[in-house]
Scaffold this motif. Structure first.
Motif, PDB file in Angstrom:
ATOM      1  N   GLY A 174       0.820  -1.204   0.000  1.00  0.00           N
ATOM      2  CA  GLY A 174       0.000   0.000   0.000  1.00  0.00           C
ATOM      3  C   GLY A 174       0.854   1.253   0.000  1.00  0.00           C
ATOM      4  N   SER A 175       1.889   1.252   0.823  1.00  0.00           N
ATOM      5  CA  SER A 175       2.797   2.403   0.872  1.00  0.00           C
ATOM      6  C   SER A 175       3.513   2.589  -0.455  1.00  0.00           C
ATOM      7  CB  SER A 175       3.817   2.214   2.004  1.00  0.00           C
ATOM      8  OG  SER A 175       4.646   3.339   2.127  1.00  0.00           O
ATOM      9  N   ALA A 176       3.885   1.477  -1.095  1.00  0.00           N
ATOM     10  CA  ALA A 176       4.553   1.574  -2.397  1.00  0.00           C
ATOM     11  C   ALA A 176       3.623   2.132  -3.462  1.00  0.00           C
ATOM     12  CB  ALA A 176       5.065   0.194  -2.816  1.00  0.00           C
ATOM     13  N   LEU A 177       2.404   1.635  -3.517  1.00  0.00           N
ATOM     14  CA  LEU A 177       1.464   2.053  -4.569  1.00  0.00           C
ATOM     15  C   LEU A 177       1.067   3.516  -4.450  1.00  0.00           C
ATOM     16  CD1 LEU A 177      -0.867  -1.084  -4.745  1.00  0.00           C
ATOM     17  CD2 LEU A 177       0.856  -0.378  -6.428  1.00  0.00           C
ATOM     18  N   THR A 178       1.134   4.072  -3.246  1.00  0.00           N
ATOM     19  CA  THR A 178       0.751   5.472  -3.036  1.00  0.00           C
ATOM     20  C   THR A 178       1.961   6.394  -2.892  1.00  0.00           C
ATOM     21  OG1 THR A 178       0.508   5.030  -0.656  1.00  0.00           O
ATOM     22  CG2 THR A 178      -1.486   4.921  -2.009  1.00  0.00           C
ATOM     23  N   SER A 179       3.149   5.858  -3.150  1.00  0.00           N
ATOM     24  CA  SER A 179       4.358   6.684  -3.119  1.00  0.00           C
ATOM     25  C   SER A 179       4.398   7.589  -4.343  1.00  0.00           C
ATOM     26  CB  SER A 179       5.602   5.790  -3.112  1.00  0.00           C
ATOM     27  OG  SER A 179       6.771   6.554  -3.355  1.00  0.00           O
ATOM     28  N   PRO A 180       4.872   8.817  -4.206  1.00  0.00           N
ATOM     29  CA  PRO A 180       4.978   9.714  -5.364  1.00  0.00           C
ATOM     30  C   PRO A 180       5.965   9.216  -6.415  1.00  0.00           C
ATOM     31  CG  PRO A 180       6.028  10.683  -3.433  1.00  0.00           C
ATOM     32  CD  PRO A 180       5.268   9.496  -2.952  1.00  0.00           C
ATOM     33  N   GLU A 181       6.835   8.271  -6.064  1.00  0.00           N
ATOM     34  CA  GLU A 181       7.795   7.741  -7.026  1.00  0.00           C
ATOM     35  C   GLU A 181       7.288   6.476  -7.719  1.00  0.00           C
ATOM     36  OE1 GLU A 181      11.762   7.326  -5.563  1.00  0.00           O
ATOM     37  OE2 GLU A 181      11.868   9.400  -4.848  1.00  0.00           O
ATOM     38  N   ASN A 182       6.091   6.041  -7.375  1.00  0.00           N
ATOM     39  CA  ASN A 182       5.555   4.811  -7.942  1.00  0.00           C
ATOM     40  C   ASN A 182       4.839   5.051  -9.265  1.00  0.00           C
ATOM     41  OD1 ASN A 182       4.473   1.942  -7.807  1.00  0.00           O
ATOM     42  ND2 ASN A 182       2.565   3.123  -7.851  1.00  0.00           N
ATOM     43  N   ALA A 243     -13.105  -5.711   3.136  1.00  0.00           N
ATOM     44  CA  ALA A 243     -13.314  -4.376   3.702  1.00  0.00           C
ATOM     45  C   ALA A 243     -12.219  -3.405   3.259  1.00  0.00           C
ATOM     46  CB  ALA A 243     -13.371  -4.463   5.221  1.00  0.00           C
ATOM     47  N   LEU A 244     -10.990  -3.891   3.181  1.00  0.00           N
ATOM     48  CA  LEU A 244      -9.872  -3.028   2.800  1.00  0.00           C
ATOM     49  C   LEU A 244      -9.916  -2.615   1.334  1.00  0.00           C
ATOM     50  CD1 LEU A 244      -6.783  -4.658   4.581  1.00  0.00           C
ATOM     51  CD2 LEU A 244      -7.639  -2.334   4.948  1.00  0.00           C
ATOM     52  N   LEU A 245     -10.349  -3.522   0.476  1.00  0.00           N
ATOM     53  CA  LEU A 245     -10.168  -3.320  -0.959  1.00  0.00           C
ATOM     54  C   LEU A 245     -11.414  -2.884  -1.717  1.00  0.00           C
ATOM     55  CD1 LEU A 245      -7.919  -6.444  -1.625  1.00  0.00           C
ATOM     56  CD2 LEU A 245      -7.170  -4.047  -1.594  1.00  0.00           C
ATOM     57  N   GLU A 246     -12.598  -3.064  -1.158  1.00  0.00           N
ATOM     58  CA  GLU A 246     -13.795  -2.856  -1.979  1.00  0.00           C
ATOM     59  C   GLU A 246     -14.076  -1.388  -2.291  1.00  0.00           C
ATOM     60  OE1 GLU A 246     -17.122  -4.592  -0.039  1.00  0.00           O
ATOM     61  OE2 GLU A 246     -16.868  -3.485   1.828  1.00  0.00           O
ATOM     62  N   ASP A 247     -13.702  -0.457  -1.429  1.00  0.00           N
ATOM     63  CA  ASP A 247     -14.011   0.954  -1.677  1.00  0.00           C
ATOM     64  C   ASP A 247     -12.772   1.845  -1.652  1.00  0.00           C
ATOM     65  OD1 ASP A 247     -16.811   0.626  -1.950  1.00  0.00           O
ATOM     66  OD2 ASP A 247     -17.003   0.467   0.223  1.00  0.00           O
ATOM     67  N   GLY A 248     -11.620   1.259  -1.934  1.00  0.00           N
ATOM     68  CA  GLY A 248     -10.396   2.061  -1.980  1.00  0.00           C
ATOM     69  C   GLY A 248      -9.800   2.383  -0.633  1.00  0.00           C
ATOM     70  N   LEU A 249     -10.299   1.746   0.441  1.00  0.00           N
ATOM     71  CA  LEU A 249      -9.779   2.040   1.781  1.00  0.00           C
ATOM     72  C   LEU A 249      -8.302   1.708   1.893  1.00  0.00           C
ATOM     73  CD1 LEU A 249     -10.386   2.898   4.722  1.00  0.00           C
ATOM     74  CD2 LEU A 249     -10.943   0.501   5.204  1.00  0.00           C
ATOM     75  N   TYR A 250      -7.883   0.650   1.245  1.00  0.00           N
ATOM     76  CA  TYR A 250      -6.494   0.197   1.335  1.00  0.00           C
ATOM     77  C   TYR A 250      -5.516   1.307   0.927  1.00  0.00           C
ATOM     78  CZ  TYR A 250      -2.511  -3.002   0.800  1.00  0.00           C
ATOM     79  OH  TYR A 250      -1.290  -3.631   0.913  1.00  0.00           O
ATOM     80  N   LEU A 251      -5.774   1.940  -0.198  1.00  0.00           N
ATOM     81  CA  LEU A 251      -4.892   3.003  -0.678  1.00  0.00           C
ATOM     82  C   LEU A 251      -5.059   4.278   0.144  1.00  0.00           C
ATOM     83  CD1 LEU A 251      -5.144   2.529  -4.543  1.00  0.00           C
ATOM     84  CD2 LEU A 251      -3.416   1.648  -2.969  1.00  0.00           C
ATOM     85  N   GLU A 252      -6.256   4.524   0.621  1.00  0.00           N
ATOM     86  CA  GLU A 252      -6.498   5.701   1.457  1.00  0.00           C
ATOM     87  C   GLU A 252      -5.674   5.634   2.746  1.00  0.00           C
ATOM     88  OE1 GLU A 252     -10.147   7.276   4.256  1.00  0.00           O
ATOM     89  OE2 GLU A 252     -10.661   6.408   2.304  1.00  0.00           O
ATOM     90  N   LEU A 253      -5.645   4.468   3.376  1.00  0.00           N
ATOM     91  CA  LEU A 253      -4.885   4.304   4.612  1.00  0.00           C
ATOM     92  C   LEU A 253      -3.389   4.443   4.363  1.00  0.00           C
ATOM     93  CD1 LEU A 253      -6.754   1.309   6.313  1.00  0.00           C
ATOM     94  CD2 LEU A 253      -7.140   3.762   6.578  1.00  0.00           C
ATOM     95  N   ALA A 254      -2.918   3.836   3.282  1.00  0.00           N
ATOM     96  CA  ALA A 254      -1.492   3.913   2.961  1.00  0.00           C
ATOM     97  C   ALA A 254      -1.077   5.342   2.618  1.00  0.00           C
ATOM     98  CB  ALA A 254      -1.179   2.983   1.794  1.00  0.00           C
ATOM     99  N   ARG A 255      -1.943   6.048   1.936  1.00  0.00           N
ATOM    100  CA  ARG A 255      -1.644   7.430   1.559  1.00  0.00           C
ATOM    101  C   ARG A 255      -1.496   8.305   2.810  1.00  0.00           C
ATOM    102  NH1 ARG A 255      -5.416   7.698  -1.746  1.00  0.00           N
ATOM    103  NH2 ARG A 255      -4.234   7.051  -3.590  1.00  0.00           N
TER     104      ARG A 255
END
Length: 339
Positions: A174-182, A243-255
């Motif tokens: 999650g941290s990787a996918l939301t990194s500005p360098e990704n 719960a983490l993946l269905e509404d984008g929560l996973y990326l929101e938390l990592a961001r």
């Protein structure tokens, strides 16, 4: 007191707890074959644009890593990893305990390149040595760096030419996918690796890793059962990933975790402290005088001690999480400025 030691100190995001409570009295079959897990599997396949992929839910990262490696390799085959790689440093010899050597190669930024892998492959020349047959990488790496699409593509091409299995540990994906360098997406990763994980433990779940196998191993569940990795109440994992993946929560938390890490990084740098590795993710590694490190500890801040830089300076690690309050980051920077 506040802990910046890791990104799994808290329990779980409230949405996950609510989902677990809402389904608590439902009766289901076990071992990941329930409708809740199957729905999560379909969701992951869709997000990865990989309809044929196999998806398995496991409790922890070390367990997942050793299972993937044990199932992919013959007894005489070995793993290639960066010297900082989790399987090399932080798994108590779990991979070696399954009968597979980890061939570690020095990497300045925690990432592997075709040239670094080649240096290991060409140094193992005959049947008196192990045969390097699996490349282990992580995104983010243990030093907080991330892979680009070009870098992962180059590794994929090298591994394909040499018949090597490419495995990406996504404990902090999650941290990787939301990194500005990704510039990678889930479909990219699914297409460019033989297997990868979507980490839940370090991004808002109570526990759990989702393993995605591009080419399903028809007997992987046998490996899981034999090594104690098949959870009877497997639905507890499927519910969390849904719960983490269905509404984008996973990326929101990592961001959120990344943004607070950058605020911490910029504030510490403004005070004149150097960073040996430029990390574009939620792990930050400043070098501070030992006296400053001791003062921060006395103030109640917890962090990891990475390594001594010299007799009077130490590299420490701060990790932010999905639950890190902005006020705590500001307080740390204020306290650091006062020392």
């Amino acid at each position: 007191m506040y802990s910046f030691r890791n990104d799994y100190s808290e329990g779980a995001h409230p949405k996950i707890l609510q989902a677990l409570a809402d389904t608590n009295m439902e009766q289901t079959v076990g071992y990941g074959q329930d409708p809740l897990c199957l729905k999560a599997v379909d969701l992951i396949r869709r997000l990865c644009a990989a309809p044929e992929a196999a998806v398995h839910f496991l409790v922890g990262g070390t367990q997942t890593n050793l299972l993937v490696i044990a199932s992919a390799l013959r007894p005489y085959e070995a793993v290639v990893a960066a010297h900082t790689g989790h399987v090399n440093v932080h798994e108590t010899g779990a991979i070696e305990a399954t009968g597979h050597k980890v061939c570690a190669v020095q990497s300045p930024d925690g990432k592997l390149t075709p040239a670094l892998v080649e240096s290991v492959v060409t140094s193992h020349t005959n049947e008196h040595m192990v045969l390097p047959r699996l490349v282990y990488i992580s995104d983010t790496t243990e030093t907080g760096t991330v892979y680009t699409k070009a870098e992962l593509t180059a590794l994929r091409q090298y591994c394909t030419r040499h018949g090597i299995f490419l495995y990406l540990d996504g404990a902090r994906l999650g941290s990787a996918l939301t990194s500005p360098e990704n510039d990678l997406t889930l479909p990219d990763i699914a297409a460019l690796t033989d297997a990868f994980t979507i980490g839940g433990t370090k991004n808002g779940a109570l526990f759990g890793e989702a393993l995605v196998l591009a080419k399903p191993d028809g007997h992987f569940r046998w490996h899981m059962k034999q090594r104690g990795a098949m959870l009877a109440k497997g639905r507890l994992l499927g519910i969390q990933f849904q719960a983490l993946l269905e509404d984008g929560l996973y990326l929101e938390l990592a961001r959120h975790a990344n943004e607070l890490a950058f605020r911490l990084r910029d504030g510490i740098a403004a005070l004149g402290y150097p960073f040996p590795v430029a990390s574009p993710s939620n792990q930050q590694f400043p070098v501070v005088p030992n006296a400053v490190m001791d003062r921060l500890s006395a103030m109640g801040y917890e962090f990891e001690v990475e390594r001594a830089v010299d007799d009077t300076h130490t590299c420490i690690r701060f990790v932010t999480s999905w639950a890190t309050p902005e006020a705590v980051v500001e307080a740390l920077l204020k306290d650091l400025a006062s020392i």
